[in-house]
Design an enzyme around this catalytic site. Structure first.
Site, PDB file in Angstrom:
ATOM      1  N   ARG A 290     -10.035 -10.689 -12.476  1.00  0.00           N
ATOM      2  CA  ARG A 290      -8.725 -10.201 -12.882  1.00  0.00           C
ATOM      3  C   ARG A 290      -7.738 -11.368 -12.926  1.00  0.00           C
ATOM      4  NH1 ARG A 290      -5.792  -7.253  -7.669  1.00  0.00           N
ATOM      5  NH2 ARG A 290      -4.120  -7.038  -9.189  1.00  0.00           N
ATOM      6  N   ARG A 291      -6.540 -11.098 -13.416  1.00  0.00           N
ATOM      7  CA  ARG A 291      -5.447 -12.077 -13.514  1.00  0.00           C
ATOM      8  C   ARG A 291      -5.889 -13.364 -14.211  1.00  0.00           C
ATOM      9  NH1 ARG A 291      -5.531 -11.436  -7.685  1.00  0.00           N
ATOM     10  NH2 ARG A 291      -4.022  -9.894  -6.939  1.00  0.00           N
TER      11      ARG A 291
ATOM     12  N   HIS B 133      -9.095   0.247 -11.319  1.00  0.00           N
ATOM     13  CA  HIS B 133      -8.688   1.204 -10.270  1.00  0.00           C
ATOM     14  C   HIS B 133      -7.210   1.545 -10.389  1.00  0.00           C
ATOM     15  CE1 HIS B 133      -7.962   3.036  -6.373  1.00  0.00           C
ATOM     16  NE2 HIS B 133      -7.116   2.067  -6.059  1.00  0.00           N
ATOM     17  N   PHE B 134      -6.360   0.527 -10.517  1.00  0.00           N
ATOM     18  CA  PHE B 134      -4.946   0.920 -10.510  1.00  0.00           C
ATOM     19  C   PHE B 134      -4.497   1.448 -11.861  1.00  0.00           C
ATOM     20  CE2 PHE B 134      -4.185  -3.839 -10.633  1.00  0.00           C
ATOM     21  CZ  PHE B 134      -3.500  -3.915 -11.839  1.00  0.00           C
ATOM     22  N   HIS B 135      -5.269   1.197 -12.910  1.00  0.00           N
ATOM     23  CA  HIS B 135      -4.886   1.859 -14.158  1.00  0.00           C
ATOM     24  C   HIS B 135      -5.257   3.344 -14.154  1.00  0.00           C
ATOM     25  CE1 HIS B 135      -3.833  -2.099 -15.714  1.00  0.00           C
ATOM     26  NE2 HIS B 135      -3.103  -1.424 -16.578  1.00  0.00           N
TER      27      HIS B 135
ATOM     28  N   TYR C 189       1.751   5.177  -2.655  1.00  0.00           N
ATOM     29  CA  TYR C 189       2.019   6.595  -2.357  1.00  0.00           C
ATOM     30  C   TYR C 189       3.447   6.978  -2.705  1.00  0.00           C
ATOM     31  CZ  TYR C 189      -2.484   6.280  -0.197  1.00  0.00           C
ATOM     32  OH  TYR C 189      -3.808   6.067   0.000  1.00  0.00           O
TER      33      TYR C 189
ATOM     34  N   HIS D 122       0.812  -1.211   0.000  1.00  0.00           N
ATOM     35  CA  HIS D 122       0.000   0.000   0.000  1.00  0.00           C
ATOM     36  C   HIS D 122       0.851   1.270   0.000  1.00  0.00           C
ATOM     37  CE1 HIS D 122      -3.333   2.578  -0.133  1.00  0.00           C
ATOM     38  NE2 HIS D 122      -2.735   3.277   0.811  1.00  0.00           N
TER      39      HIS D 122
HETATM   40 FE1  HAS Z   1      -5.684   1.896  -4.435  1.00  0.00          FE
HETATM   41  C1  HAS Z   1      -5.907  -1.533  -4.801  1.00  0.00           C
HETATM   42  C2  HAS Z   1      -7.799   1.779  -1.751  1.00  0.00           C
HETATM   43  C3  HAS Z   1      -5.306   5.308  -3.955  1.00  0.00           C
HETATM   44  C4  HAS Z   1      -3.002   1.887  -6.560  1.00  0.00           C
HETATM   45  N1  HAS Z   1      -4.661   0.448  -5.473  1.00  0.00           N
HETATM   46  C5  HAS Z   1      -4.914  -0.895  -5.502  1.00  0.00           C
HETATM   47  C6  HAS Z   1      -3.967  -1.563  -6.364  1.00  0.00           C
HETATM   48  C7  HAS Z   1      -3.112  -0.586  -6.816  1.00  0.00           C
HETATM   49  C8  HAS Z   1      -3.570   0.672  -6.270  1.00  0.00           C
HETATM   50  C9  HAS Z   1      -1.906  -0.786  -7.716  1.00  0.00           C
HETATM   51  O1  HAS Z   1      -8.994  -0.369   0.084  1.00  0.00           O
HETATM   52  C10 HAS Z   1      -4.001  -3.040  -6.728  1.00  0.00           C
HETATM   53  C11 HAS Z   1      -3.024  -3.881  -6.035  1.00  0.00           C
HETATM   54  C12 HAS Z   1      -3.166  -5.311  -6.519  1.00  0.00           C
HETATM   55  O2  HAS Z   1      -2.516  -5.671  -7.515  1.00  0.00           O
HETATM   56  O3  HAS Z   1      -3.947  -6.066  -5.928  1.00  0.00           O
HETATM   57  N2  HAS Z   1      -6.460   3.288  -3.128  1.00  0.00           N
HETATM   58  C13 HAS Z   1      -7.310   3.018  -2.118  1.00  0.00           C
HETATM   59  C14 HAS Z   1      -7.638   4.266  -1.413  1.00  0.00           C
HETATM   60  C15 HAS Z   1      -6.939   5.266  -2.046  1.00  0.00           C
HETATM   61  C16 HAS Z   1      -6.187   4.637  -3.114  1.00  0.00           C
HETATM   62  C17 HAS Z   1      -8.547   4.422  -0.241  1.00  0.00           C
HETATM   63  N3  HAS Z   1      -4.431   3.323  -5.142  1.00  0.00           N
HETATM   64  C18 HAS Z   1      -4.443   4.660  -4.827  1.00  0.00           C
HETATM   65  C19 HAS Z   1      -3.393   5.335  -5.543  1.00  0.00           C
HETATM   66  C20 HAS Z   1      -2.736   4.372  -6.271  1.00  0.00           C
HETATM   67  C21 HAS Z   1      -3.404   3.114  -6.006  1.00  0.00           C
HETATM   68  C22 HAS Z   1      -3.113   6.814  -5.445  1.00  0.00           C
HETATM   69  C23 HAS Z   1      -1.578   4.480  -7.176  1.00  0.00           C
HETATM   70  C24 HAS Z   1      -0.897   5.544  -7.432  1.00  0.00           C
HETATM   71  N4  HAS Z   1      -6.690   0.415  -3.494  1.00  0.00           N
HETATM   72  C25 HAS Z   1      -7.480   0.570  -2.397  1.00  0.00           C
HETATM   73  C26 HAS Z   1      -7.961  -0.754  -1.949  1.00  0.00           C
HETATM   74  C27 HAS Z   1      -7.420  -1.698  -2.812  1.00  0.00           C
HETATM   75  C28 HAS Z   1      -6.625  -0.931  -3.761  1.00  0.00           C
HETATM   76  C29 HAS Z   1      -8.837  -1.061  -0.814  1.00  0.00           C
HETATM   77  C30 HAS Z   1      -7.604  -3.223  -2.760  1.00  0.00           C
HETATM   78  C31 HAS Z   1      -8.689  -3.667  -3.635  1.00  0.00           C
HETATM   79  C32 HAS Z   1      -8.806  -5.170  -3.653  1.00  0.00           C
HETATM   80  O4  HAS Z   1      -9.848  -5.675  -3.222  1.00  0.00           O
HETATM   81  O5  HAS Z   1      -7.881  -5.868  -4.109  1.00  0.00           O
HETATM   82  C33 HAS Z   1      -6.915   6.733  -1.636  1.00  0.00           C
HETATM   83  O6  HAS Z   1      -5.581   7.154  -1.464  1.00  0.00           O
HETATM   84  C34 HAS Z   1      -7.610   7.633  -2.601  1.00  0.00           C
HETATM   85  C35 HAS Z   1      -7.753   9.043  -2.042  1.00  0.00           C
HETATM   86  C36 HAS Z   1      -7.949  10.051  -3.138  1.00  0.00           C
HETATM   87  C37 HAS Z   1      -8.869  11.011  -3.170  1.00  0.00           C
HETATM   88  C38 HAS Z   1      -8.939  11.943  -4.373  1.00  0.00           C
HETATM   89  C39 HAS Z   1      -8.465  13.372  -4.064  1.00  0.00           C
HETATM   90  C40 HAS Z   1      -8.453  14.192  -5.336  1.00  0.00           C
HETATM   91  C41 HAS Z   1      -7.457  15.032  -5.717  1.00  0.00           C
HETATM   92  C42 HAS Z   1      -7.559  15.735  -7.043  1.00  0.00           C
HETATM   93  C43 HAS Z   1      -8.104  17.129  -6.900  1.00  0.00           C
HETATM   94  C44 HAS Z   1      -8.452  17.681  -8.221  1.00  0.00           C
HETATM   95  C45 HAS Z   1      -8.287  18.962  -8.583  1.00  0.00           C
HETATM   96  C46 HAS Z   1      -8.670  19.331  -9.941  1.00  0.00           C
HETATM   97  C47 HAS Z   1      -7.755  20.009  -7.689  1.00  0.00           C
HETATM   98  C48 HAS Z   1      -9.848  11.198  -2.092  1.00  0.00           C
HETATM   99  C49 HAS Z   1      -6.246  15.291  -4.875  1.00  0.00           C
HETATM  100  C50 HAS Z   1      -9.398  20.611 -10.010  1.00  0.00           C
HETATM  101  C51 HAS Z   1     -10.572  20.387 -10.835  1.00  0.00           C
HETATM  102  C52 HAS Z   1     -11.294  21.371 -11.372  1.00  0.00           C
HETATM  103  C53 HAS Z   1     -12.510  20.976 -12.112  1.00  0.00           C
HETATM  104  C54 HAS Z   1     -10.932  22.804 -11.271  1.00  0.00           C
HETATM  105 CU    CU Z   2      -3.888  -0.017  -0.745  1.00  0.00          CU
END
Ligand code: HAS
Ligand code: CU
Length: 544
Positions: free
Chosen positions: A434-435, A369-371, A222, A218
């Protein structure tokens, strides 16, 4: 501060390997989509899972690591000053260890001796040389981390009582996170996988390997995201003619990532037996805590955009929006990354919700999700960085023409990734696993509903490869053919430079102490439980 030739060279070699890797791994990805949608069949000497392993390892572990170190060396040299000879030497040792590891891993995968996917889950068993390769890659990063952290410490010594440069601080925070996170995977590789693969132990405790892997896995995400956040906090404001909303907020969000990103690995194991519900629940709560620094980042960025847009004369509720430099790829690319992160983050929150995880786990939803997270948000931000950092390091400029091709390239990537990931999310909800290579299940009714989405994976995947070819062409131009000049290395100033940044933000002992306490609370009892009560270990399988 000007980056010296020697530091620029160290940074550039990392970028070059990163760009070569993403192009190669992108092609492997396209092959996968074509196989799954049954548009092609592989020759007998090539195995789908072998390609999947190559794609995952090269994208997730190789491309990211090289890019991030290239970016760190340049950012630290720029903001904290030239590396000493010893530090630079450590950087080079790191580079060569990474590269020997990369070659060894690639050879093992090419020989079909390590078809265990990028998570190298036991009981799948690879050749011991594959695990040695992984160990070399990680040790290589330790040398790089030494170079960056010791340059930062030297800066502090040279400037007693001053606030450290924000970019260097962020690089160090990311590396602190990395160093603590890798303890898990190093322990699994050294004490479990290697003795087992060499045959010194007969069996392996599968639940323990997975727990140690996700303790690392995890925070790994980050480690990919925070360099993109560095560009969002520090470079994007400069590019749009704005200021950093708050230096303290930026530093504090990085600290929160260190605290909360590690004791949360169980959210990848919610459906695994052998870990009691109470501990899963506790780690899910911490997972929700790690969403906070991303929300803080979103808030700060919105403010940065609004303030900059209004200063340029934007009127009304949304007039500022039009004033942003949409024709500048250095802005557009990271902006697309932010935009993508809104649905991507929401998907993460769905994954982390224990009940909803039952629906999405092990389906292509997670692949989707991860893509869009690492392949979308992080990758397009990295594209945006590449377009100015390569000419900067090479003493050239980003021409109008290359900027324009860059815009097509990033938009094409976002569209391709949008098509592919949306299809993955939807067909995951319809149960598509998947996989897995074959998903037709002899024409079963449920499985037949996935076919159209798998076609969409292939369409999206094709756009992605076209985009990558464009990317590499532009970069070759920027590195070797663009006119000589001085492309800007954008570092924004603070909105309120007089605002004091409290010293405690720089108190690493405190943060490292707290994170170890959290890790201790979240992991000790469940790990003791896993060690004492696991069923007999597995002697391992090679299915290929
Ligand atoms: Fe994830 C699975 C939960 C973020 C990558 N994640 C994965 C896997 C990868 C991955 C590679 O809880 C698969 C691993 C595998 O092979 O099995 N993930 C989360 C959560 C977050 C999260 C809670 N993941 C990421 C990020 C990744 C990433 C970042 C890569 C870089 N993830 C999971 C969970 C799994 C998971 C479970 C397991 C699933 C399973 O069952 O196998 C959080 O960090 C997300 C928080 C993000 C936000 C968004 C904030 C928005 C922002 C943009 C602001 C936009 C602006 C634009 C300012 C709340 C900062 C302005 C717009 C205008 C219109 C002006
Ligand atoms: Cu994670």
């Amino acid at each position: 501060m000007k980056i010296s030739q020697l530091d620029a060279r160290l940074s550039l070699v990392h970028f070059y390997v990163a760009f070569g890797s993403i192009l190669f791994a992108g092609l492997l990805g396209l092959v996968q989509t074509l196989v799954r949608s049954e548009l092609i069949t592989l020759p007998s000497w090539l195995n789908y899972y072998q390609i999947l392993t190559g794609h995952g390892v090269i994208m997730a572990l190789v491309f990211t690591t090289y890019f991030i170190f290239g970016f760190f060396y340049a950012s630290v040299a720029k903001s904290a000053g030239e590396f000493t000879n010893k530090q630079r030497k450590a950087g080079w040792v790191g580079f060569w260890l990474l590269t020997i590891g990369l070659i060894l891993a690639a050879v093992m995968i090419a020989l079909n001796e390590a078809t265990v996917l990028y998570t190298f889950y036991a009981p799948l068993q690879a050749s011991p040389f594959f695990y040695i390769a992984l160990a070399l890659i990680i040790i290589g990063t330790y040398f790089g981390a030494y170079a960056v952290i010791s340059r930062y410490r030297l800066w502090k010594k040279e400037h007693p009582g001053e606030k450290t440069p924000l970019l260097a601080y962020m690089a160090v925070a990311t590396l602190v996170l990395w160093l603590i996170a890798t303890i898990g995977v190093v322990a699994a590789v050294l004490f479990q996988f290697l003795p087992w693969a060499f045959g010194w132990t007969d069996t392996i405790n599968v639940a323990l390997t997975r727990t140690l892997f996700w303790y690392f896995g995890h925070p790994l995400v980050y480690f990919w995201l925070l360099p993109a956040y560095m560009a969002w906090y520090v470079m994007v404001p400069k590019i749009i003619g704005g200021k950093i909303f708050s230096d303290q907020l930026a530093r504090f969000s990085f600290v929160l990532f260190i605290l909360f990103s590690i004791p949360v690995g169980f959210h990848h194991q919610l459906l695994e037996s052998g870990i009691s519900e109470g501990w899963k629940f506790f780690q899910v709560i911490l997972t929700f805590a790690v969403i906070l620094p991303s929300l803080m980042t979103a808030f700060a960025l919105f403010s940065t955009f609004e303030i900059a847009g209004r200063q340029k004369g934007g009127k009304g509720l949304f007039g500022w929006f039009k004033k942003l430099p949409w024709g500048d790829v250095r802005f557009l690319a990271p902006f697309l990354g932010m935009l993508i992160f809104i649905p991507a983050g929401a998907g993460g929150i769905i994954n982390a919700s224990h009940q909803l995880n039952q629906i999405v786990h092990n389906t292509v939803w997670v692949t989707g999700h991860f893509h869009i997270t690492v392949g979308g948000t992080v990758a397009v931000t990295f594209f945006g960085i590449s377009y100015w950092i390569i000419p900067h390091l090479k003493g050239r400029i980003l021409t109008k023409k290359m900027n324009k091709i860059g815009i097509y390239q990033t938009v094409l990537w976002a569209v391709g990734m949008g098509i592919m990931s949306s299809a993955m999310h939807i067909s995951g909800l319809l149960g598509n696993p998947r996989r897995t290579q074959m998903t037709s299940y002899n024409g079963h009714e449920v499985a037949s509903s996935w076919g159209a989405y798998e076609m969409a994976h292939a369409v999206g995947g094709s756009l992605l490869v076209i985009s990558l070819v464009l990317f590499v062409i532009v970069l070759i131009n920027l590195a070797y053919f663009a006119p000589k000049g001085n492309e800007e290395f954008p570092i924004a100033e603070e909105l309120n430079p007089t605002q004091q940044t409290p010293n405690w933000l720089e108190n690493w002992k405190l943060w490292i102490g707290i994170v170890f306490a959290l890790i201790f609370i979240a992991y000790t009892l469940p790990i003791i439980d896993i060690i004492n009560n696991s069923p007999p270990g597995s002697s391992g399988f090679k299915y290929w």
